[in-house]
Design a protein around this motif. Structure first.
Motif, short mmCIF file in Angstrom:
data_model
loop_
_atom_site.label_atom_id
_atom_site.label_comp_id
_atom_site.label_asym_id
_atom_site.label_seq_id
_atom_site.Cartn_x
_atom_site.Cartn_y
_atom_site.Cartn_z
N ASN A 195 -5.88 -26.38 8.26
CA ASN A 195 -7.31 -26.59 7.52
C ASN A 195 -6.87 -28.37 6.85
O ASN A 195 -5.48 -27.93 6.44
N PHE A 196 -7.88 -28.58 6.22
CA PHE A 196 -7.20 -29.80 5.89
C PHE A 196 -8.79 -30.54 5.39
O PHE A 196 -10.13 -30.09 6.01
N GLU A 197 -9.24 -31.58 4.22
CA GLU A 197 -10.03 -32.16 3.02
C GLU A 197 -9.78 -33.62 3.88
O GLU A 197 -8.99 -33.84 3.89
N TYR A 198 -11.42 -34.23 4.11
CA TYR A 198 -11.24 -35.36 4.31
C TYR A 198 -11.70 -36.33 3.33
O TYR A 198 -12.74 -35.44 2.54
N LEU A 199 -11.84 -37.80 2.59
CA LEU A 199 -12.41 -38.50 1.12
C LEU A 199 -13.30 -38.78 2.20
O LEU A 199 -13.54 -39.03 2.70
N LEU A 200 -15.28 -38.17 1.23
CA LEU A 200 -15.95 -38.57 2.27
C LEU A 200 -16.86 -39.86 1.33
O LEU A 200 -16.83 -39.51 -0.34
N TYR A 201 -16.95 -40.75 1.82
CA TYR A 201 -17.75 -41.58 1.09
C TYR A 201 -19.46 -42.02 1.68
O TYR A 201 -19.33 -42.79 2.63
N ASP A 202 -19.87 -41.65 1.08
CA ASP A 202 -22.06 -41.56 1.00
C ASP A 202 -22.14 -42.57 0.34
O ASP A 202 -22.93 -42.45 -0.71
N LEU A 231 -10.93 -14.65 4.25
CA LEU A 231 -9.28 -14.72 4.94
C LEU A 231 -7.97 -14.46 3.04
O LEU A 231 -8.65 -15.47 2.44
N PRO A 232 -7.41 -13.25 2.92
CA PRO A 232 -6.60 -13.81 1.95
C PRO A 232 -5.77 -15.14 2.11
O PRO A 232 -5.63 -15.76 3.51
N SER A 233 -5.30 -15.74 0.81
CA SER A 233 -4.57 -17.12 1.44
C SER A 233 -3.68 -16.58 1.79
O SER A 233 -3.11 -18.00 2.76
N ASP A 234 -2.45 -15.55 2.12
CA ASP A 234 -1.64 -15.86 2.38
C ASP A 234 -1.88 -15.42 4.90
O ASP A 234 -0.76 -15.93 5.21
N ILE A 235 -2.97 -15.15 4.51
CA ILE A 235 -3.18 -15.11 5.95
C ILE A 235 -3.93 -16.88 6.25
O ILE A 235 -4.04 -17.13 8.35
N GLN A 236 -4.59 -17.43 5.41
CA GLN A 236 -5.14 -18.84 5.42
C GLN A 236 -4.50 -19.31 6.48
O GLN A 236 -4.23 -20.68 6.72
#
Length: 334
Positions: free
Chosen positions: A153-160, A143-148
């Motif tokens: 949406n978000f991102e989580y910090l991962l510690y593997d 999708l175009p960023s203006d539709i997104q």
């Protein structure tokens, strides 16, 4: 003495200590996030958002903290299963929503606090799932960023932890112990795990307070005996002797715990043996009675009878006089 959910207990007893949580943030949070967080305001919350169904695989801890000079939260989600979860971002969204709802309901506020989600993982396999909610939404990235912008949406910090080398495991003694053992509990064989335990126990010598060291040694060993591979009696003996050399102050603690778990293991073994002996006796009785009533019992039928549980075997034996033909017994097998 065995702990029902040892991963959860070890995680919460360690990370529930504010000093350990601060230590983790200091060494593992990206610098740009650390610049807007006042770790001196870190305060554990009693809330948990994991439902009963998921408690075997997940643990969580919520901390209140000032983020950019405003009240916010850091949410730790700990995954203690052997495989990665594709739904982690979605689960986090639900938990974050619950945190916001609880905040609004309790304090009657209209503004939502910031929440930074962190995921700690220590399964057998490396984490192979993307860390954005948008990755779960079909076609989101097309999708175009203006539709997104209309779609959450978000991102989580991962510690593997499974990817960390010994050099990459940083922090004070308790944090390094937890990360070392969590890293190796699923992935090392008994010999490799013992070496990790020796290394972890050696970190206790860094603690100035002897009582703190002994208490955390007990926490560590309870976790090992509950969550580790099934250590044999000789392996436990080797473990105790090495720990006596590495950290002699903890000799009595380890010995007491080892004896307790040994005794529990013997009782469990005895119970399994008694159950196995009871079943073998019932199988033998059922086959003998069927042979006496109908003559030879086919080998395949004997094998099927041997697979029945003790309750069903008891019913089979009790009804033998009612059978008209040998095949009548198969109604309990099929």
């Amino acid at each position: 003495m065995k702990i029902q959910n040892p991963h959860d207990k070890f995680f919460k007893e360690t990370f529930g200590n504010v000093a350990v949580a601060k230590d983790f943030l200091h060494h593992y949070l990206p610098q740009n996030i650390m610049q807007v967080i006042d770790v001196n305001t870190l305060e554990p919350q009693k809330d948990s958002f994991i439902n009963e169904e998921l408690q075997e695989n997940f643990s969580d801890l919520l901390f209140k903290v000032n983020i950019n000079q405003r009240e916010g939260f850091i949410y730790f989600l700990f995954e203690h299963k052997s495989y990665t979860s594709k739904t982690t971002a979605f689960q986090l969204l639900k938990y974050m929503t619950e945190i916001w709802e609880a905040k609004m309901k309790k304090e009657d506020v209209n503004e939502l606090p910031m929440i930074i989600p962190l995921v700690i993982y220590h399964g057998k396999n490396n984490w192979n799932v993307k860390t954005q909610l948008g990755d779960m939404i079909k076609g989101f990235h097309d999708l175009p960023s203006d539709i997104q912008s209309y779609i959450p949406n978000f991102e989580y910090l991962l510690y593997d932890i499974t990817r960390y080398s010994d050099e990459e495991i940083k922090g004070h003694a308790q944090l390094r112990i937890l990360l070392t053992i969590f890293r190796d509990i699923f992935t090392k064989d008994n010999e490799g795990l013992r070496e990790s335990i020796y290394r972890a126990v050696s970190y206790l010598k860094e603690l100035d307070d002897k009582q703190t060291g002994l208490e955390y040694l007990e926490t560590l060993m309870r976790y090992i005996f509950s969550a580790g591979k099934n250590l044999t009696s000789s392996e436990v003996d080797k473990l105790m002797k090495r720990i006596e050399t590495t950290y002699p102050e903890g000799r009595d603690v380890v010995m007491t715990l080892a004896e307790g778990f040994r005794e529990e293991g013997m009782m469990e073994g005895l119970a399994r043996g008694e159950a196995k002996g009871e079943k073998q006796a019932l199988v033998k009785t059922a086959i003998q009675l069927l042979t006496k009533r109908f003559g030879k019992v086919p080998e395949d039928l004997k094998d099927e009878i041997a697979q029945l549980d003790t309750v069903t075997l008891g019913v089979v034996i009790g009804d033998i006089l009612e059978y008209k033909k040998l095949e009548d017994v198969k109604k309990y097998i099929r």
